[in-house]
Motif scaffolding. Structure first.
Motif, PDB file in Angstrom:
ATOM      1  N   ALA A   1      45.948 -19.587   3.037  1.00  0.00           N
ATOM      2  CA  ALA A   1      45.521 -19.176   4.368  1.00  0.00           C
ATOM      3  C   ALA A   1      44.007 -19.242   4.485  1.00  0.00           C
ATOM      4  CB  ALA A   1      46.023 -17.765   4.658  1.00  0.00           C
ATOM      5  N   GLY A   2      43.299 -18.851   3.425  1.00  0.00           N
ATOM      6  CA  GLY A   2      41.849 -18.940   3.443  1.00  0.00           C
ATOM      7  C   GLY A   2      41.355 -20.372   3.563  1.00  0.00           C
ATOM      8  N   ALA A   3      42.035 -21.303   2.883  1.00  0.00           N
ATOM      9  CA  ALA A   3      41.639 -22.711   2.966  1.00  0.00           C
ATOM     10  C   ALA A   3      41.827 -23.249   4.387  1.00  0.00           C
ATOM     11  CB  ALA A   3      42.450 -23.535   1.968  1.00  0.00           C
ATOM     12  N   ILE A   4      42.945 -22.900   5.017  1.00  0.00           N
ATOM     13  CA  ILE A   4      43.185 -23.340   6.398  1.00  0.00           C
ATOM     14  C   ILE A   4      42.146 -22.732   7.334  1.00  0.00           C
ATOM     15  CG2 ILE A   4      44.798 -23.235   8.321  1.00  0.00           C
ATOM     16  CD1 ILE A   4      47.072 -23.315   6.235  1.00  0.00           C
ATOM     17  N   ALA A   5      41.873 -21.433   7.159  1.00  0.00           N
ATOM     18  CA  ALA A   5      40.876 -20.772   7.995  1.00  0.00           C
ATOM     19  C   ALA A   5      39.504 -21.407   7.823  1.00  0.00           C
ATOM     20  CB  ALA A   5      40.816 -19.277   7.654  1.00  0.00           C
TER      21      ALA A   5
ATOM     22  N   LEU B   1      45.937 -16.100  13.938  1.00  0.00           N
ATOM     23  CA  LEU B   1      45.972 -14.662  13.641  1.00  0.00           C
ATOM     24  C   LEU B   1      46.805 -14.392  12.395  1.00  0.00           C
ATOM     25  CD1 LEU B   1      46.412 -13.187  17.245  1.00  0.00           C
ATOM     26  CD2 LEU B   1      44.321 -13.289  15.867  1.00  0.00           C
ATOM     27  N   TYR B   2      47.925 -15.099  12.261  1.00  0.00           N
ATOM     28  CA  TYR B   2      48.764 -14.930  11.073  1.00  0.00           C
ATOM     29  C   TYR B   2      48.025 -15.382   9.816  1.00  0.00           C
ATOM     30  CZ  TYR B   2      52.377 -15.884   7.633  1.00  0.00           C
ATOM     31  OH  TYR B   2      53.097 -15.929   6.467  1.00  0.00           O
ATOM     32  N   VAL B   3      47.336 -16.509   9.918  1.00  0.00           N
ATOM     33  CA  VAL B   3      46.584 -17.023   8.766  1.00  0.00           C
ATOM     34  C   VAL B   3      45.493 -16.035   8.352  1.00  0.00           C
ATOM     35  CG1 VAL B   3      44.856 -18.766   8.177  1.00  0.00           C
ATOM     36  CG2 VAL B   3      47.072 -19.474   9.068  1.00  0.00           C
ATOM     37  N   LEU B   4      44.780 -15.472   9.326  1.00  0.00           N
ATOM     38  CA  LEU B   4      43.745 -14.492   8.997  1.00  0.00           C
ATOM     39  C   LEU B   4      44.351 -13.251   8.348  1.00  0.00           C
ATOM     40  CD1 LEU B   4      41.475 -14.773  12.168  1.00  0.00           C
ATOM     41  CD2 LEU B   4      40.974 -15.595   9.863  1.00  0.00           C
ATOM     42  N   TYR B   5      45.509 -12.836   8.837  1.00  0.00           N
ATOM     43  CA  TYR B   5      46.201 -11.699   8.219  1.00  0.00           C
ATOM     44  C   TYR B   5      46.560 -12.013   6.771  1.00  0.00           C
ATOM     45  CZ  TYR B   5      50.363  -9.115   6.817  1.00  0.00           C
ATOM     46  OH  TYR B   5      51.295  -8.411   6.096  1.00  0.00           O
ATOM     47  N   ARG B   6      47.114 -13.187   6.531  1.00  0.00           N
ATOM     48  CA  ARG B   6      47.499 -13.561   5.162  1.00  0.00           C
ATOM     49  C   ARG B   6      46.279 -13.617   4.243  1.00  0.00           C
ATOM     50  NH1 ARG B   6      52.313 -13.242   3.067  1.00  0.00           N
ATOM     51  NH2 ARG B   6      51.368 -14.497   1.420  1.00  0.00           N
ATOM     52  N   TRP B   7      45.180 -14.094   4.771  1.00  0.00           N
ATOM     53  CA  TRP B   7      43.979 -14.240   3.946  1.00  0.00           C
ATOM     54  C   TRP B   7      43.325 -12.886   3.676  1.00  0.00           C
ATOM     55  CZ3 TRP B   7      38.561 -15.310   6.020  1.00  0.00           C
ATOM     56  CH2 TRP B   7      37.671 -15.496   4.961  1.00  0.00           C
ATOM     57  N   LEU B   8      43.143 -12.080   4.730  1.00  0.00           N
ATOM     58  CA  LEU B   8      42.392 -10.839   4.588  1.00  0.00           C
ATOM     59  C   LEU B   8      43.183  -9.734   3.911  1.00  0.00           C
ATOM     60  CD1 LEU B   8      40.619 -10.790   8.084  1.00  0.00           C
ATOM     61  CD2 LEU B   8      39.604 -11.368   5.871  1.00  0.00           C
ATOM     62  N   PHE B   9      44.484  -9.674   4.179  1.00  0.00           N
ATOM     63  CA  PHE B   9      45.271  -8.548   3.690  1.00  0.00           C
ATOM     64  C   PHE B   9      46.198  -8.902   2.537  1.00  0.00           C
ATOM     65  CE2 PHE B   9      44.176  -7.481   8.071  1.00  0.00           C
ATOM     66  CZ  PHE B   9      43.596  -6.232   7.891  1.00  0.00           C
TER      67      PHE B   9
ATOM     68  N   ALA C   1      51.612 -12.879  -4.284  1.00  0.00           N
ATOM     69  CA  ALA C   1      51.555 -11.616  -5.003  1.00  0.00           C
ATOM     70  C   ALA C   1      51.375 -11.855  -6.487  1.00  0.00           C
ATOM     71  CB  ALA C   1      52.832 -10.816  -4.750  1.00  0.00           C
ATOM     72  N   ALA C   2      52.075 -12.886  -7.002  1.00  0.00           N
ATOM     73  CA  ALA C   2      51.944 -13.172  -8.423  1.00  0.00           C
ATOM     74  C   ALA C   2      50.529 -13.618  -8.764  1.00  0.00           C
ATOM     75  CB  ALA C   2      52.946 -14.249  -8.828  1.00  0.00           C
ATOM     76  N   GLN C   3      49.924 -14.393  -7.853  1.00  0.00           N
ATOM     77  CA  GLN C   3      48.597 -14.898  -8.155  1.00  0.00           C
ATOM     78  C   GLN C   3      47.556 -13.802  -8.156  1.00  0.00           C
ATOM     79  OE1 GLN C   3      47.288 -18.333  -6.061  1.00  0.00           O
ATOM     80  NE2 GLN C   3      49.286 -19.280  -6.054  1.00  0.00           N
TER      81      GLN C   3
END
Length: 584
Positions: A483-487, A469-477, A14-16
């Protein structure tokens, strides 16, 4: 092992991505202050550019009786000690009885023999039809001739296999040695990568432990195939890019001016468009190292090229985000002007040069397949005859190999569609024997089965489906870059295979993105434990749930261990482990 701060998450992410002030607070905020409105402190831009590692906690060591000073020192050492212990554990698993089965199993019929030929001639020669049996005979025989043979993979991975053969001989231990070593080192890399990515030593070591007990990674680490070598260089490149990201952002942070307005907090840095738009980032050795690793991955198998494209783009997007956070008004234009050309040279150009250098043995000798194609009547025609003969011959070889790969549709018993990979629909049997009682260590009256099955640890892979699915949620939302790097790491190794629905492909190709599945699962487990600031009850319940999941995964690996190593087990025990008909 350090605090678990995985969902370093809600607070850091959130800070970033909080709204970024540009130089001074907005006019409306300054006007409100005249009426006594207390402005909330803005996050320090330095901390947003490079989130600090949490201070390691010595509480764990204090439980074992260490004094405060000793506990603090041990906690600091855990950043390396923890990953090294996990790597030792992985190494013991992989090197234990590495020469068994003492057979040429599955595609070991190609790469170890090609590797030995590279040592002898600099190119791949021809082996007799009964060469496999002769290699493991008593005494062993090397039925190799200098007549060239047609091979469809670049030589880099085979040169690495050849190092083990040079050191330990042309035997199963020798040709598997380097692959086992790289498999072990990849576990160490994932521990350190997870620590840097998730800002938690505990979660980094967890990601490495998960990789250590994944069945597919384990089997591939004990078999002389090329795919695990590709995976090693991909993981190394990812780690180099992470270090480059932190160091580049630290350079930007160091150049930012201190804020004069109290809205930023005492001594805090503020965004500055002069720094964000115009600062030259200079020499970036870690990105150059990443380009070298990506070149080595492509020089092992061509699917490394997908990671080259994906990681090069990801690195540039990281630069855009860093310049935006530093205060750039036009971050994309700034990156295009100052960063894209050096990035292209450090990754794409260097990787292609590395790929070309991997063919040095073929170039320096005269006996390789198609080596003299440019001197044939067909090779003397065309518009590129001014190029060196060796280069035109090599290019022709590559086009022929490309045609082979895209046209490979020969049915195979163990081929599978990538749609089934994540749920382990069709594993690959590398070796199978059914000794009778009293033979090859079989003690069961009903007879035994010995198999080496390239099967991921089922509970790990199925849990990783939810983690993705959790990683995609963290990245997209949540716009969480981690999360984007892992995806990205999963997508670059997985999605391209959907372009080849008719091609003969196998589950073991997925080993290249297994480390990213483990990182995704570690990130999800960290969220399950709970972010900093959670109640004690919340974190206790989360820790218990996470612990149960990890223990079940370890148990699942132990349960399938006989199928990963070719141990003789009773036929009934083998059938019990065939959970689905497609596994037989």
């Amino acid at each position: 092992m350090g605090r678990v701060t995985s969902d370093t998450t809600a607070t850091d992410a959130a800070a970033q991505h909080a709204p970024e002030p540009a130089g001074r607070p907005p006019v409306w905020r300054r006007r409100l202050r005249r009426f006594g409105y207390p402005a909330s402190p803005q996050p320090d831009v330095r901390a947003r550019l490079v989130p600090p590692f949490p201070e390691p906690s010595g509480r764990l060591w204090a439980v074992f009786g260490a004094g405060p000073a000793a506990a603090a020192r041990l906690a600091r050492w855990s950043g390396w000690a923890g990953p090294l212990l996990v790597a030792v554990f992985a190494g013991v698993l992989r090197f234990w009885n590495l020469g068994s089965p003492r057979k040429v199993i599955f595609d070991e019929t190609y790469y170890p023999k090609d590797a030995w030929s590279l040592l002898q001639y600099g190119y791949e020669g021809t082996w007799a039809k009964n060469a496999n049996a002769a290699l493991v005979g008593h005494p062993p025989q090397l039925l190799l001739s200098p007549e060239h043979s047609y091979v469809v993979h670049p030589p880099m991975g085979k040169w690495l296999i050849a190092l083990g053969e040079w050191a330990f001989g042309m035997n199963p231990f020798g040709w598997r040695f380097m692959v086992a070593l790289l498999g072990t080192l990849s576990v160490l890399l994932v521990c350190r990568i997870g620590r840097r990515l998730l800002r938690s030593t505990a979660l980094g070591c967890l990601a490495g432990t998960l990789l250590a007990v994944d069945g597919l990674h384990f089997v591939m680490s004990r078999t002389a195939l090329l795919d695990l070598i590709v995976m090693f260089w991909v993981v190394a490149a990812f780690g180099c890019l992470l270090v480059d990201r932190d160091r580049t952002r630290a350079r930007l942070a160091a150049a930012l001016p201190l804020a004069e307005d109290t809205g930023y907090g005492a001594g805090a840095a503020r965004p500055d468009d002069a720094v964000g738009d115009r600062l030259r980032l200079g020499w970036r050795p870690w990105r150059i190292a990443a380009g070298l690793c990506l070149g080595l991955s492509a020089a092992t198998k061509w699917n490394g090229l997908y990671y080259l494209a994906a990681f090069a783009l990801m690195s540039v997007l990281w630069d855009v985000a860093a310049r935006r956070t530093a205060g750039a008004r036009r971050p994309f234009r700034s990156v295009l002007r100052r960063d894209v050309l050096p990035a292209f040279g450090s990754t794409v150009v260097l990787a292609l040069a590395t790929y070309l250098a991997s063919w040095s043995g073929w170039i320096a000798t005269k006996g390789g397949y198609y080596r003299d194609w440019a001197t044939t009547p067909e090779g003397r025609t065309g518009a590129w005859t001014w190029l060196p003969d060796w280069l035109r011959s090599l290019w022709h070889y590559q086009t022929e190999v490309y045609a082979f790969h895209t046209g490979l549709t020969t049915p195979h018993t163990y081929q599978s569609n990538p749609w089934s990979w994540l749920v382990l629909g069709r594993p690959v049997s590398y070796f199978y024997e059914d000794p009778k009682a009293g033979q090859d260590g079989c003690t069961a009256a009903e007879g035994c089965a010995r198999e080496v099955l390239a099967l991921g640890t089922p509970l790990l892979w199925w849990a990783a489906c939810f983690a993705l699915l959790y990683v995609l949620y963290r990245w997209l939302f949540k716009r969480d870059w981690r999360a984007g790097a892992i995806a990205c790491g999963v997508a670059a190794g997985y999605l391209p295979w959907f372009l080849y629905q008719e091609r003969t492909i196998f589950l073991f190709y997925a080993v290249v993105f297994v480390p990213f599945l483990c990182l995704a699962l570690a990130m999800m487990i960290g969220a399950l434990i709970g972010p900093p600031g959670s109640t004690e009850r919340r974190r206790t319940v989360g820790a218990v749930g996470a612990g149960v999941l990890v223990l079940l995964i370890v148990w699942n690996f132990i349960y399938f261990y006989p199928l990963y190593t070719g141990m003789p087990i009773p036929k009934s025990a083998w059938h019990h482990r065939m959970w689905f008909d497609t596994w037989v």
